[in-house]
Design an enzyme around this catalytic site. Structure first.
Site, PDB file in Angstrom:
ATOM      1  N   ASP A 167       0.842  -1.176  -0.026  1.00  0.00           N
ATOM      2  CA  ASP A 167      -0.050   0.122  -0.045  1.00  0.00           C
ATOM      3  C   ASP A 167       1.020   1.219  -0.060  1.00  0.00           C
ATOM      4  O   ASP A 167       1.436   1.773  -1.125  1.00  0.00           O
ATOM      5  CB  ASP A 167      -0.831  -0.108   1.393  1.00  0.00           C
ATOM      6  CG  ASP A 167      -1.874   0.931   1.309  1.00  0.00           C
ATOM      7  OD1 ASP A 167      -1.871   1.929   0.794  1.00  0.00           O
ATOM      8  OD2 ASP A 167      -3.158   0.606   2.069  1.00  0.00           O
ATOM      9  N   PHE A 195     -10.524  -0.981   0.458  1.00  0.00           N
ATOM     10  CA  PHE A 195     -10.278  -1.734   1.439  1.00  0.00           C
ATOM     11  C   PHE A 195     -10.494  -3.167   1.171  1.00  0.00           C
ATOM     12  O   PHE A 195     -11.730  -3.597   0.885  1.00  0.00           O
ATOM     13  CB  PHE A 195     -10.581  -1.564   2.764  1.00  0.00           C
ATOM     14  CG  PHE A 195     -10.057  -2.167   3.954  1.00  0.00           C
ATOM     15  CD1 PHE A 195      -8.810  -1.353   4.561  1.00  0.00           C
ATOM     16  CD2 PHE A 195     -10.369  -3.315   4.508  1.00  0.00           C
ATOM     17  CE1 PHE A 195      -7.942  -2.053   5.150  1.00  0.00           C
ATOM     18  CE2 PHE A 195      -9.479  -3.895   5.597  1.00  0.00           C
ATOM     19  CZ  PHE A 195      -8.526  -3.357   5.899  1.00  0.00           C
TER      20      PHE A 195
END
Length: 181
Positions: A103, A152
């Protein structure tokens, strides 16, 4: 069933299997006649690591690390803590560091640097999923399974607060599952 918390499926079980097989073939070609050690970041990457290991047609060792930078949140804390370090001797070996998702790049960047202190022949990285748009440090994985949007995700080892890892697919978690009311 808790799959009602899934907004949509990004990658099916079949798509994941196909991509892991492709990565295994590429790694087999890249590391032929080399001394390969897979270093799996627990817990999330365990599913990917085991399937990838079976897809690599070479003898290779596996070791594990436990690191954290997220806790039970959805954003990195920016600080990487090693809770369990590698136990095998990495000197002169080619290391492939395996993570479930990259990420911000903070975790893989920091652990890659730490592993170089063990004097390996090389350290490369692989992540099942890559949120390239969220990178804050310019880190780039050597191998990537899927480039994903900034949502997410859970499933196939990826979790939210330790839940959802057992889903056979990768899906987007509804924000209502993790937002505070």
């Amino acid at each position: 069933m808790y799959t009602d918390k899934i907004k949509k499926i990004l990658f099916t079980e079949e798509e994941i299997k196909k991509r892991v097989a492709e990565l295994g073939k590429q790694i087999t070609e890249d590391y032929r006649d080399r001394d390969l050690v897979l270093v799996c970041l627990l817990k999330g990457a365990a599913w990917f690591c085991m399937d990838l290991n079976r897809a690599i047609d070479l003898p290779c060792q596996i070791d594990f690390m436990v690191v954290s930078s997220y806790g039970n949140g959805t954003e990195t804390s920016g600080s990487v803590k090693v809770r369990l370090d590698v136990s095998c001797d990495l000197r002169g070996k080619d290391v492939l560091l395996i993570d479930d998702i990259v990420d911000s790049g903070v975790t893989l960047g920091a652990i890659s640097t730490m592993l170089k202190e063990h004097s390996p022949a090389s350290v490369k990285t692989i992540a099942l999923c890559d949120k390239a748009d969220r990178r804050i440090n310019g880190f780039k994985c050597d191998y990537v399974g899927f480039v994903i949007p900034d949502e997410f995700i859970v499933g196939y080892g990826l979790d939210f607060a330790q839940d959802y890892r057992n889903l056979p697919f990768i899906g987007v978690l509804k924000s209502s599952a993790y937002e505070r009311k």
